[in-house]
Design a protein around this motif. Structure first.
Motif, short mmCIF file in Angstrom:
data_model
loop_
_atom_site.label_atom_id
_atom_site.label_comp_id
_atom_site.label_asym_id
_atom_site.label_seq_id
_atom_site.Cartn_x
_atom_site.Cartn_y
_atom_site.Cartn_z
N THR A 35 0.82 -1.24 0.00
CA THR A 35 0.08 -0.15 -0.01
C THR A 35 0.86 1.45 -0.21
N ASN A 36 2.16 1.14 -0.30
CA ASN A 36 3.01 2.32 -0.31
C ASN A 36 2.59 3.21 -1.55
N THR A 37 2.67 4.58 -1.06
CA THR A 37 2.28 5.34 -2.29
C THR A 37 3.10 5.44 -3.53
N TYR A 38 4.67 5.23 -3.10
CA TYR A 38 5.53 5.27 -4.02
C TYR A 38 5.17 4.03 -5.06
N TYR A 39 5.24 2.92 -4.75
CA TYR A 39 4.89 1.80 -5.59
C TYR A 39 3.54 1.86 -6.15
N MET A 40 2.38 2.42 -5.43
CA MET A 40 1.09 2.35 -6.21
C MET A 40 1.38 3.26 -7.19
N ASN A 41 1.84 4.38 -7.26
CA ASN A 41 2.30 5.48 -8.46
C ASN A 41 2.71 4.95 -9.49
N SER A 42 3.83 3.99 -9.30
CA SER A 42 4.54 3.34 -10.25
C SER A 42 4.03 1.93 -10.92
N SER A 43 2.86 1.42 -10.24
CA SER A 43 2.42 0.20 -10.63
C SER A 43 1.45 0.30 -12.05
N ASN A 44 1.26 1.59 -12.36
CA ASN A 44 0.70 1.95 -13.91
C ASN A 44 -0.68 1.82 -13.62
N TYR A 45 -1.62 2.42 -14.68
CA TYR A 45 -2.90 2.53 -14.51
C TYR A 45 -3.71 1.16 -14.65
N VAL A 46 -2.98 0.29 -14.99
CA VAL A 46 -3.67 -1.11 -15.28
C VAL A 46 -4.12 -1.65 -14.09
N ALA A 47 -3.66 -1.18 -12.99
CA ALA A 47 -4.10 -1.67 -11.68
C ALA A 47 -5.29 -1.06 -11.00
N GLU A 48 -5.64 0.15 -11.76
CA GLU A 48 -6.54 0.92 -11.13
C GLU A 48 -7.81 0.10 -11.07
N GLY A 49 -8.51 0.47 -9.96
CA GLY A 49 -9.70 -0.42 -9.86
C GLY A 49 -9.76 -1.70 -9.03
N SER A 50 -8.47 -2.23 -9.01
CA SER A 50 -8.24 -3.65 -8.54
C SER A 50 -8.66 -3.72 -6.92
N LEU A 51 -9.01 -4.81 -6.57
CA LEU A 51 -9.30 -5.12 -5.34
C LEU A 51 -8.23 -5.91 -4.51
N TYR A 52 -7.90 -5.73 -3.36
CA TYR A 52 -7.01 -6.58 -2.89
C TYR A 52 -6.89 -6.69 -1.32
N PHE A 53 -6.64 -7.79 -0.64
CA PHE A 53 -6.71 -7.89 0.69
C PHE A 53 -5.62 -7.44 1.42
N GLN A 54 -5.84 -7.10 2.65
CA GLN A 54 -4.91 -6.65 3.48
C GLN A 54 -5.05 -7.14 5.05
N LEU A 55 -4.16 -7.61 5.74
CA LEU A 55 -4.35 -8.18 7.22
C LEU A 55 -5.16 -6.97 7.50
N HIS A 56 -6.17 -7.61 8.61
CA HIS A 56 -6.84 -6.53 9.29
C HIS A 56 -6.17 -6.08 10.72
N GLY A 57 -5.52 -5.17 10.65
CA GLY A 57 -4.56 -4.56 11.74
C GLY A 57 -5.29 -3.41 12.45
N GLU A 58 -5.50 -3.43 13.56
CA GLU A 58 -5.91 -2.49 14.58
C GLU A 58 -5.14 -1.37 14.54
N TYR A 59 -5.32 -0.06 14.58
CA TYR A 59 -4.47 1.11 14.71
C TYR A 59 -3.62 1.08 16.02
N VAL A 60 -2.39 1.25 15.95
CA VAL A 60 -1.89 1.66 17.18
C VAL A 60 -1.30 3.05 17.33
N ARG A 61 -2.25 4.09 17.76
CA ARG A 61 -2.01 5.50 17.83
C ARG A 61 -0.74 5.70 18.57
N ASP A 62 -0.44 5.27 19.55
CA ASP A 62 1.06 5.59 20.21
C ASP A 62 1.87 5.58 19.57
N PHE A 63 2.04 4.31 18.72
CA PHE A 63 3.16 4.19 17.72
C PHE A 63 3.27 5.23 16.77
#
Length: 873
Positions: free
Chosen positions: A319-347
């Protein structure tokens, strides 16, 4: 057996060590590691750098917001634990963190370095790794803690990929050292016979595959293509997917395996094959490492695949912005799974305040390199493009985003802390600090304590517990959508899959063509229209739509149309067969009602006629017409009227016998009497008058005898028919079996014979009626008989073809109807003129009929019998 396994493990270790010794110069280039001293040391393996396939070594630094955060999540968790007094009292945790460079062989090498008591001194020059340690801000060399060099890890956090964990776990098993991975999801790692000390804080791939399948089923994507990485992660993901869809309406159109080091033309070949099948299979599931995904997107760009397919990615999609911008427009609209991780605000607070000027360079020797790569600037002692001291991680392009795996790293560290705490309570009996029983920690015992830990995670969202296979008990996935906003790409969370439940915010999804309301179809075959059924081909998802014929139903198990058994008819939806109701001719049917009405009218007329004849039995007209034969005709008409109603009863043996006998009896009785009438008249008027001798067989008794003889001959034919073909009830299917009716068993041959006998009788009667057509007017009854017989001939000429060509259901009524019409015509011609005369209708009263109905005196009377209509009567 145990000795053999120990020998194999030792041999495996010696082999790896020998490889490392032989290639020590090439693998120990400028690598460093982070560490912190402590009473107990926990190892860590994280992908800080990328792997360079060109020189088979570590390459450029990876994205900071993912890998560097993961490493600091471990540091952060250890710092929090060390600051607590209620957890591991008097004991400080340390760490030993190495870079895997996203390569399984490097992860294995770094694991060996963590396990050797003196670092690289056991396999090469250990101090070489410190020569190129990044400088501190004051340009001083970080000091090497001598105590740390002599310490060995008691457990390991990481590595990230399943491919790396497979090799590392094999090595750690030799030394019985537990391992907790924060993102290795391969199902192979749950096999405890091989990976005895492996645990993980993330759900295994089986659940991710289940989530992917649920997403496909939700959108009716029944025909998909599958791309997977070479190695444990991808191969097991594909095997899981294939095994879980065996009972579902979901098929794999094609599968492709991609190696990490595959050349560019291999990716172009795979993408060309994907597009060749995209007319039906538009959904492409990617169960790959991110490196393979990125290269496949580049191949899709070269092939102009945008808008033609949609990618469904596994959790290694970055989900890094740099790699998403370089992965080309062909991946636009794709769906992908990410581990459901709770947000740690103190981190966030901890990580975003780190800068090159306050970070501990011994703990993180890669921080400056990451900082310079991320902000595209230089740190001292460089003199050009110096990084601004006010920069913070919140200034990165696209803004700072906490990685979703942060919570899983922290949970892994806390799992070690709680397991060690429980061990300390039992072994050290509450004594602060390490007691002698924990000076050398047994990894096998520690693993047992790890399996029994249970605590709330740092986000206070869920319990952290492991099952007997070392898998986390709770887990789920977020579903992200790659969206383009103002020429930039961002990851938008559009759904979540937790504990078999799929929740989607469909209005927030942007599909490949940018239209949120457009969902690509991915089906091998279109649904069949109503009334058509699927005939499957080789795959359950591919079929042709076929229509079952009238007597067939569709068998979903066999995927084909099957004939219903005899006596059954398919349901309206053609999914099964029902037993056909057995019926017979019923009074409610239109033709039956019509026949009943006419039979009733005939019966009423017959009763009236009998009453008149009985009342005027001595009337000269009745006496002269041959009363006995008239009564025979009336009796036959009564049987025929009855036979019109008999077919409406449920057929059985007595009815079928009665029907055969009564048809032949009634017809032969009526036309036998007509035959006797005509022959009697013919013989009288063709008699030789010179002899003055009466013709023979003209008395009433003789006439009845002749009629009885004709009836007997006709009944003999019926008897022979009954003997040859016994009467019975049979079931006849109509409308190809949709209707079953009970009818009396009548063969075509039998009907031809009996109808032939009746036809012969009618022909003979007609011939004699024709011969007597020129009798004197006083004997005009012969003329009426002639008219009636011609009418009967016409009826039978129409009846015989109608019988053999009509619906078999109507045949039981056709014979009585034909008989009814024939006899009715005869009665009307024979009896109506007599009735008119009996009731005194004169020539003037009966206009147009006086000449035919008047009975005038004959010129000569040759006979004086009352049986003839003589002159003077």
């Amino acid at each position: 057996m145990l000795h053999l396994l120990s020998y194999i493990s030792l041999h495996y270790f010696i082999l790896i060590t020998s490889i490392l010794v032989q290639s020590n110069d090439s693998l120990s280039d400028n690598r460093a590691y982070g560490y912190q001293p402590g009473d107990i040391i926990i190892g860590g393996l994280f992908p800080i750098h990328q792997f360079s396939s060109s020189n088979q070594s570590c390459g450029q630094i990876r994205e900071t917001e993912i890998s560097l955060q993961l490493m600091h999540a471990m540091i952060y968790a250890i710092q929090r634990i060390n600051n607590r007094e209620d957890l591991l009292p008097g004991i400080k945790l340390g760490f030993h963190i190495h870079d895997t460079c996203s390569r399984d062989t490097i992860a294995l090498r770094e694991s060996i370095l963590m396990l050797t008591p003196n670092g690289r001194d056991s396999v090469g020059n250990f101090l070489d790794q410190y020569r190129n340690l990044p400088r501190c801000a004051n340009d001083s060399q970080p000091e090497i803690d001598e105590r740390f060099q002599r310490q060995q890890i008691i457990g390991l956090i990481g590595p990230g990929s399943s491919r790396e964990s497979v090799l590392v776990s094999d090595l750690l098993n030799i030394f019985r050292i537990p391992q907790i991975s924060y993102s290795s999801t391969s199902d192979d790692l749950s096999e405890k016979e091989r990976y005895k000390y492996f645990l993980r804080t993330v759900p295994r791939d089986y659940l991710q595959v289940r989530a992917m399948i649920d997403l496909c089923l939700h959108y009716n994507w029944s025909y998909v293509q599958f791309v997977y990485s070479e190695g444990s992660y991808g191969e097991n993901g594909f095997k899981n997917f294939r095994s879980q869809i065996t009972t579902l309406n979901l098929c794999i159109a094609a599968e492709y395996e991609l190696a990490q080091s595959a050349p560019t033309h291999r990716y172009d070949t795979v993408m060309s094959s994907i597009l060749s099948k995209s007319n039906k299979a538009k959904v492409v599931i990617l169960f790959c490492n991110w490196g393979e995904m990125a290269k496949l997107f580049e191949a899709a760009d070269r092939a102009n695949a945008a808008g033609r397919i949609i990618f469904i990615g596994s959790d290694d999609w970055t989900t890094n912005t740099y790699y998403m911008n370089s992965s080309n427009y062909v991946a636009e609209g794709s769906l992908y799974f990410q581990l459901h991780g709770e947000y740690v605000r103190d981190f966030d607070r901890y990580f975003t305040q780190l800068t090159p000027y306050n970070v501990d360079r011994i703990q993180d020797p890669w921080f400056n390199e990451s900082w310079q790569a991320n902000f595209n600037c230089n740190l001292p002692p460089a003199t050009e493009n110096i990084c601004d001291k006010s920069l913070r991680w919140t200034n990165v392009t696209g803004g700072f985003t906490q990685g979703r795996k942060i919570i899983y790293v922290i949970n892994g560290v806390y799992a070690y802390a709680h397991a060690l705490h429980n061990m300390h309570k039992e072994l050290c009996k509450g004594k602060s600090g390490l007691c002698s029983a924990m000076q050398s920690i047994d990894g096998h015992l520690l693993f047992k304590y790890l399996l029994r830990v249970s605590f709330m995670d740092i986000a206070n969202s869920s319990h952290v517990e492991f099952d007997n296979q070392g898998d986390i008990r709770e887990g789920g996935y977020d579903i992200d959508n790659l969206q383009r906003k103002s020429d930039n790409y961002r990851s938008q969370k559009v759904g979540v899959w937790m504990l078999e439940d799929l929740l989607l915010s469909e209005d927030d999804i942007y599909w490949p063509i940018g239209n949120s309301s457009h969902i690509l179809e991915s089906e091998c075959s279109q649904p069949c229209q109503e009334g058509l059924f699927k005939i499957t081909k080789e795959e359950i998802c591919c079929w042709v739509c076929a229509e079952c014929i009238s007597k067939q139903y569709f068998n979903y198990t066999l995927s084909q149309c099957i004939d219903c058994p005899a006596g059954y008819w398919p349901q309206q939806n053609r999914t099964a067969c029902n037993r056909v109701n057995i019926t017979h001719m019923e009074a409610e049917e239109a033709i039956a009602i019509t026949v009943i009405i006419f039979a009733g009218m005939g019966g009423a007329f017959l009763i009236s006629l009998v009453i008149i004849y009985v009342k005027f039995n001595l009337h000269p007209i009745i006496k002269a017409s041959g009363r006995e034969l008239c009564y025979c005709i009336m009796f036959s008409f009564g049987i025929i009227c009855t036979n019109c109603v008999v077919p409406l009863w449920r057929p059985n043996m007595p009815i079928c016998i009665w029907f055969r006998i009564s048809i032949g009896f009634s017809f032969s009785l009526c036309y036998g009497a007509i035959f006797v009438k005509t022959t009697r008249i013919y013989r009288i008027f063709n008699h030789n008058n010179a002899t003055l001798k009466r013709p023979s067989l003209i008395s009433p008794r003789s006439q009845l005898f002749m009629v009885a003889t004709i009836v007997a001959l006709r009944l003999l034919i019926v008897l022979v028919w009954i003997i040859i073909e016994p009467p019975g009830v049979r079931r006849v299917e109509y409308k190809h079996g949709e209707e079953i009716r009970l009818i009396c068993n009548e063969s075509v041959v039998g009907m031809v014979i009996t109808l032939g006998a009746d036809s012969c009788l009618i022909i003979v009667c007609t011939v004699f009626a024709f011969l007597t057509r020129h009798l004197p007017e006083n004997f005009n009854e012969a003329k009426f008989i002639n008219f009636s017989m011609f009418a009967v001939m016409i009826v039978w000429l129409a009846f015989i073809p109608a019988y053999f060509t009509s619906d078999p259901r109507l045949r039981p009524l056709i014979i009585p109807i034909a008989d009814y019409i024939s006899v009715t015509v005869t009665i009307l011609f024979l009896f109506v003129p007599k009735l008119l005369r009996i009731f005194g209708f004169s020539n003037g009263n009966v206009h147009g009929m006086s000449n035919n109905l008047a009975i005038k005196p004959a010129p000569t009377a040759t006979l004086s019998s009352g049986n003839l209509f003589l002159g003077g009567h």
